[in-house]
Design an enzyme around this catalytic site. Sequence first.
Site, PDB file in Angstrom:
ATOM      1  CD  GLU A  82      -3.653  -5.883   7.703  1.00  0.00           C
ATOM      2  OE1 GLU A  82      -3.810  -4.654   7.653  1.00  0.00           O
ATOM      3  OE2 GLU A  82      -2.525  -6.426   7.648  1.00  0.00           O
ATOM      4  N   GLY A  85       0.230   1.753   2.189  1.00  0.00           N
ATOM      5  CA  GLY A  85       1.427   2.310   1.595  1.00  0.00           C
ATOM      6  C   GLY A  85       2.339   1.272   0.991  1.00  0.00           C
ATOM      7  CB  ALA A  86       3.921  -1.626   2.372  1.00  0.00           C
ATOM      8  CB  SER A  87       0.912  -4.810   0.621  1.00  0.00           C
ATOM      9  OG  SER A  87       0.149  -4.676   1.803  1.00  0.00           O
ATOM     10  CB  THR A  88      -2.887  -3.481  -3.122  1.00  0.00           C
ATOM     11  OG1 THR A  88      -4.283  -3.269  -3.259  1.00  0.00           O
ATOM     12  CG2 THR A  88      -2.404  -4.359  -4.265  1.00  0.00           C
ATOM     13  CD  GLN A  89      -4.091  -6.927   2.710  1.00  0.00           C
ATOM     14  OE1 GLN A  89      -5.083  -6.322   3.070  1.00  0.00           O
ATOM     15  NE2 GLN A  89      -3.119  -7.263   3.541  1.00  0.00           N
TER      16      GLN A  89
END
Length: 487
Positions: free
Chosen positions: A164, A196-200
Amino acid sequence: MPPPNAAHSWLAGRHFGIVIDAGSSGSRLQIYSWKDPRTITLEKGDPLAYTLPKVEKGTQDEDQWVSKVEPGLSSLADNPESAGAYLRPLLSHARDHIPPSLQKETPLFLLATAGMRLLSPTKQAEILKETCRFLITHSNFKIDGPSAVGPCGSSVRIITGEEEGLFGWIAVNYLMDGFTGSSKERTTYGFLDMGGASTQIAFEPSLAHQGNTKNLIDVRLRLLGGDEIRHKVYVTTWLGYGTNQARERYVGKVVTEFEASRGEENDNDVVPDPCLPRGLELTESPVHASRPASSHLSATHRLRGTGSFEQCVQNASSLLNKNAPCPDSPCLMNGVHVPPIDFSVSHFIGVSEYWYSSEHIFGLGGAYDFVQYERAASKFCSRDWPGILKEHEESRWGPNVELPRLQMQCFKAAWIANVLHEGIGMPRIVDPGGNSTTDADKVVEEAEKKGLGRPRPTFQSLDTVGDIAISWTLGKMVLEASKEVRP
């Protein structure tokens, strides 16, 4: 509505591609299109030879290129046989807008993300099998056959957070001309995404560091002139570092500290919270309280806003877990290895929460200025909640801003600042006059020295470029269109 006739001039030599983004809250079908690269005639020295195929919205009526259904595909976990009924509106929309004569050569991808990743492997397989069966039996679109990847090969599958992020990196650089020009002229942008759940993070390490970096992804794209360009990209994801899960961890932390500091006779359950506007009171349960948790510690607590952005930044900074063991140096957050980033030459684009937290209330989307951002956040956080509520009822911020956004804006703004500066290591600009004053010329001069100013800021938050939304689905389609160019 009947599909367009293939003889229509707009359709001459046009190819299509479909991506269904099966996310946690809904599934969004997007139709893209591009001119067949084989029909494009290039003269010697033509600048077009150094560009990728132009991928654009796949319908002439710009509102029709997207269709969405809710809730997410993962909601079918206990009822996978309903996949057909769930997907039927999306498939009908695609059939209505792509000429029947072109459907057999139009690739269709259903790529699932966060919600589906959380299901058990058995549930995942059941939903993907039914999804594949329905798409094959009810459409003529181009779908892969069975393979080790799944019943519909690579056409219907769950993608990783890293994929993603990679597709997002391709989309950003495509829209920002990071792939345009000769090899000496090309400089790519890094990509930051936060949900809301993760960062990339996804970026191309400098040549000096590529040799020492493991797990680089080799991206190959073919320009219209036939030349192949290659980029080695580093991508990683931090689960639990999205704004919602960071907030849950933060609540656990402040409740644990509150309980540890108060005396046994003190029955006050109101926890002061600098990350909420002044006077806002929320009832929250500490999902991530320290263990072993007493029944009282794990009970619902009231958090009352004291409204200090600076204190919020300080209190939340430990959640970055910068002191975690680093088995593969250098590391950023939570012991995760990331190659060195030189912010004097590396420039980043942030999407999703980076954009929402900057633009929707502060009006500061675009080129990032730490001085302005900190001032706006400090002002908002310190406001009384009744005043904010009154302006919300008067629609000051427009339809994009709902009550939960106003409640969490102070925390989210602080979390963004922490991730950018303490987590990723982007330099701040120090305003010598404090929050109340600034010398604009000196700030800009200092910014330019540090790579944070005009004409190409180190960081900017974006939602669209032109009329095209920045989406990982676009990156996937750019890859597909590029494959059609002949060497």
